[in-house]
Every structure is written in structure tokens, then in C-alpha cells.
Design a protein around this motif. Sequence first.
Motif, PDB file in Angstrom:
ATOM      1  N   HIS A  12      11.151  -0.931  -3.120  1.00 46.40           N
ATOM      2  CA  HIS A  12      11.896  -0.003  -3.448  1.00 46.40           C
ATOM      3  C   HIS A  12      12.977  -0.573  -4.768  1.00 46.40           C
ATOM      4  O   HIS A  12      13.852  -0.316  -4.939  1.00 46.40           O
ATOM      5  N   ARG A  41      -5.682   3.844  -6.284  1.00 45.83           N
ATOM      6  CA  ARG A  41      -5.054   3.515  -5.114  1.00 45.83           C
ATOM      7  C   ARG A  41      -4.139   4.286  -4.553  1.00 45.83           C
ATOM      8  O   ARG A  41      -3.804   4.265  -3.306  1.00 45.83           O
ATOM      9  N   SER A  48       1.481   8.823   1.899  1.00 47.63           N
ATOM     10  CA  SER A  48       2.771   9.274   2.195  1.00 47.63           C
ATOM     11  C   SER A  48       3.277   9.945   0.893  1.00 47.63           C
ATOM     12  O   SER A  48       2.808  10.135  -0.296  1.00 47.63           O
ATOM     13  N   GLN A  51       3.909   8.950  -2.435  1.00 54.30           N
ATOM     14  CA  GLN A  51       2.895   8.852  -3.570  1.00 54.30           C
ATOM     15  C   GLN A  51       2.912   9.938  -4.885  1.00 54.30           C
ATOM     16  O   GLN A  51       2.755   9.713  -5.782  1.00 54.30           O
ATOM     17  N   ASP A  82      10.693   5.245  -7.545  1.00 53.13           N
ATOM     18  CA  ASP A  82      11.710   5.534  -6.260  1.00 53.13           C
ATOM     19  C   ASP A  82      12.891   4.659  -6.530  1.00 53.13           C
ATOM     20  O   ASP A  82      13.920   5.130  -5.496  1.00 53.13           O
ATOM     21  N   ARG A 111      10.069  -2.449  13.650  1.00 52.67           N
ATOM     22  CA  ARG A 111       9.032  -1.839  13.942  1.00 52.67           C
ATOM     23  C   ARG A 111       7.839  -2.869  14.171  1.00 52.67           C
ATOM     24  O   ARG A 111       7.604  -3.805  13.734  1.00 52.67           O
ATOM     25  N   HIS A 114       5.217  -4.419  11.996  1.00 56.26           N
ATOM     26  CA  HIS A 114       5.626  -4.862  10.356  1.00 56.26           C
ATOM     27  C   HIS A 114       5.855  -5.964  10.743  1.00 56.26           C
ATOM     28  O   HIS A 114       6.152  -6.807  11.623  1.00 56.26           O
ATOM     29  N   SER A 136       5.912  -4.830   2.495  1.00 49.21           N
ATOM     30  CA  SER A 136       5.407  -3.829   2.288  1.00 49.21           C
ATOM     31  C   SER A 136       4.040  -3.820   1.423  1.00 49.21           C
ATOM     32  O   SER A 136       4.073  -4.470   0.399  1.00 49.21           O
ATOM     33  N   ARG A 138       3.435  -1.733  -0.698  1.00 46.11           N
ATOM     34  CA  ARG A 138       3.787  -1.127  -2.230  1.00 46.11           C
ATOM     35  C   ARG A 138       3.187  -2.488  -3.268  1.00 46.11           C
ATOM     36  O   ARG A 138       2.853  -2.056  -4.164  1.00 46.11           O
ATOM     37  N   GLU A 306      10.360   5.812   9.124  1.00 43.79           N
ATOM     38  CA  GLU A 306      10.834   5.984   7.653  1.00 43.79           C
ATOM     39  C   GLU A 306       9.767   6.870   7.345  1.00 43.79           C
ATOM     40  O   GLU A 306       8.656   6.901   8.108  1.00 43.79           O
TER      41      GLU A 306
HETATM   42  C1  EPS Z   1       4.991   1.014   3.026  1.00 45.96           C
HETATM   43  C2  EPS Z   1       5.701   2.007   3.522  1.00 45.96           C
HETATM   44  C3  EPS Z   1       5.667   3.282   2.358  1.00 45.96           C
HETATM   45  C4  EPS Z   1       4.309   3.268   1.862  1.00 45.96           C
HETATM   46  C5  EPS Z   1       4.183   1.910   1.089  1.00 45.96           C
HETATM   47  C6  EPS Z   1       4.092   0.906   1.935  1.00 45.96           C
HETATM   48  O1  EPS Z   1       6.550   3.251   1.555  1.00 45.96           O
HETATM   49  P1  EPS Z   1       8.095   4.211   1.561  1.00 45.96           P
HETATM   50  O2  EPS Z   1       8.553   3.498   2.951  1.00 45.96           O
HETATM   51  O3  EPS Z   1       8.755   4.002   0.391  1.00 45.96           O
HETATM   52  O4  EPS Z   1       7.457   5.461   1.855  1.00 45.96           O
HETATM   53  O5  EPS Z   1       4.149   4.462   0.935  1.00 45.96           O
HETATM   54  O6  EPS Z   1       3.106   1.841   0.055  1.00 45.96           O
HETATM   55  C7  EPS Z   1       3.486   2.242  -1.175  1.00 45.96           C
HETATM   56  C8  EPS Z   1       4.514   2.695  -1.502  1.00 45.96           C
HETATM   57  C9  EPS Z   1       2.098   2.284  -2.147  1.00 45.96           C
HETATM   58  O7  EPS Z   1       2.597   2.746  -3.287  1.00 45.96           O
HETATM   59  O8  EPS Z   1       1.367   1.916  -1.468  1.00 45.96           O
HETATM   60  C10 EPS Z   1       4.971  -0.220   3.992  1.00 45.96           C
HETATM   61  O9  EPS Z   1       6.144  -0.324   4.763  1.00 45.96           O
HETATM   62  O10 EPS Z   1       4.015  -1.265   3.679  1.00 45.96           O
END
Ligand code: EPS
Length: 360
Positions: A12, A41, A48, A51, A82, A111, A114, A136, A138, A306
Motif C-alpha cells: 500500500h 495477473r 480480492s 483488484q 490504493d 495471521r 503470513h 505481500s 502485491r 483484512e
Molecule cells: C495480499 C493481500 C491483498 C491482495 C494482495 C496480496 O491485498 P489487500 O490487503 O490490499 O486487499 O489483494 O494482492 C494484490 C494487491 C495484488 O495486486 O496482487 C497479501 O497480503 O499478500
Amino acid sequence: MSLTLTTAGESHGPALVAIVSGLPAGLALDRQAIDADLARRQQGYGRSPRQKLEQDTVELLAGLRHGRTLGTPLALVVRNRDHENWAWGMSPWPPEGEPSGKGTKPVTLPRPGHADLAGSLKYGLGDARDALERASARQTAVAVAAGAVAKALLAHIGVTVEGRVAGEGLEERIDEARTDRDTVGGVVEVAARGVPPGLGSYASKEDRLDARLAAALMGIQAVKGVEIGAGFELAGRRGSEAHDEILADAEGALYRETNHAGGIEGGVSNGEDVVVRAAMKPLPTLMRPLRSVDLETGEAGEALVERSDVAAVEALAVVAEAAVAFELARAAREKFGGDALGDFVGAWQSYVDRIPWRTR
Ligand code: EPS
């Protein structure tokens, strides 16, 4: 010549960044092709709501002029839309004004599954967000952009790389899990066609192409298992059923009728398709959280809830494709070298002219 990828960026934070070094000069990049992979992708069943917020596109900051590489480090950026909702919580500099938006409260209930707990302990963090933001998945967005660049290079030597979900019934499993407010994982397969024999080496363990592909795939978030070719199944077979007999066609080019080895023998590509699989665990952010312990108070509690994907297996197919493409491009750069694209392609051409092999 060594091709390298360095990435940075939090989930983020303002943006994800990649630097790709070791590309030849003169490689044409297609912005739309990179953005198309970024869009692939983001799609997929079970993703979620995040996206919907993101519409990933690549920005080029360095190493490219008028659409062609300069042979200098390529700097790629994918912005996090975001971030505007996390401007205070994820401000790189000490934030100004009253706390607002998301990420203002410390995460103290890690968690299971994670990096929250292990990262907090390792780095001495009071807020697991400092761990989870980088851990993450992301970050895979910018790795996919780098993979698209690798695929553009590989196309010049006739190599294509394609990832897909392996196995059936994923959508059904996702629907059931969503109803139960749970998550699922799955298996993806990546096949690379046109890979010439001779990428990687048995000289040292770090040179072996299978070891490198396994590391590249294991380096992707949530991957817990990797197989090359028939993989684990080979352990239960007899040698006569496990190995791929060597045949010659009418022109003398060598080929196999089977490919249990997944295109790699002795850590070296053998001219058959390179086929790898990766197993993804179910995502660890659960709407019905598992038990955890508050790292601040030591009291039992429930893990952080989350916004989350139910599954990201289809996304993994694209991410794994990018990882395999990058690793193959890296091995091809080692073998064929060249500062200019023409030198690289010329070295490949004279090599494949020399050996009894042709793309099938
Ligand atoms: C992710 C948690 C989620 C996923 C993220 C990977 O994000 P958020 O907490 O903002 O909803 O959506 O993946 C992406 C944002 C993506 O673009 O692939 C995590 O904790 O790994």
C-alpha cells in the motif's frame, strides 16, 4: 553477461519498482504487451476487491528510449492506486496531520501463514504491518512487468513461455470456500517451448537450471512446492519408465517421444519443452480468522482480518510464467551474451546451426 532483477515496494506504499540490468541494447518493448500481462495477473476467479481499485500499468523511468532498450538498467514502476487510501498510514516520511485513512493502527495479531509473526520477531517490529507490506503478493505486479520484458527478449530466440492453472474444479472450490468464508490454493504449470539445449550447467549447484527455476518459483509468495517434469511421481517409477529415450529424425535432429524430465537433464536444458509446476497454499488472510496471540499483550486472540482474495491461483499462473521467463532469459544471456540484440541473436543462431536440434 548477467541479467538481474531488483525490486522494491510495499503493498500500500506509493509504488512498486523494478530495475532490470543486463539487457542487450536495441530490444523493442511493447507497452501494451507489458500492460496486458499486468491485466492478466489482476484477473482470475476469486480475486480480492482490491483488484477493482488497481488498474496496473507500467511506467518506464530509465533504460528505454523511443521504445528500445539502451543496454543500460531498465527502471520500471507500477503505482499503487490504493495508496491514496493509505496516504497517512503508509507515508514514507513522518506523516503530517491527524491520522486518517487505513493503516493507522498497529497490527499486533499475526495471521498464521503470513509473514506477520516471523517478520515481527526477526526485525523487532511493534507493528506487523512493517513486515506484511513487503511480504505481500502485491509485489508480484512489478515482477510480471519484468517477466514481460524477458519474454520480449526470448521471442528473438524462438522461446515462448506460458503459464496455466493445472487441474480441474478450481472455480467450484473457490465458490465453496467463499461461502464458508475460507480460502483455497492450487497448482499451476508453466511450459516453455523452443528452449535450446544447453541453458544452465551441471558445473555448480547454483548453475543448474532446475535449481534456479525452483528458486525462482519458490520465491513467489504462497508457493510451497515445485516440481520439474514428472517431479515427485518419478520417485515411484522404474528407470525404464522414467527416462526419455533419445531418437533422431530423418534430418538427424535429436528428439524425445516423452518428456518426464521436464526438459532438463543434469541441470541443463535438453531441447524439449521446459515444464514446471508450482503448488500454492491457501491464502492466509481469512474472513473466519484462526487463533493467534497478541504480540503486544501476550493474550490469545484471533488473527487480523483484512480484505482478501479467496484464491489467487490464476494470478500465480501469470506470475510463475514471468518468473520462469526471467530465469530462462537470464540463462540465455549467460550462454549467448552480446551487448547489442543482434549479437545475442547471432550467437544463438550460430549455436543452433551447429547442434543436431530444431524447435518442434
Ligand atoms: C495480499 C493481500 C491483498 C491482495 C494482495 C496480496 O491485498 P489487500 O490487503 O490490499 O486487499 O489483494 O494482492 C494484490 C494487491 C495484488 O495486486 O496482487 C497479501 O497480503 O499478500
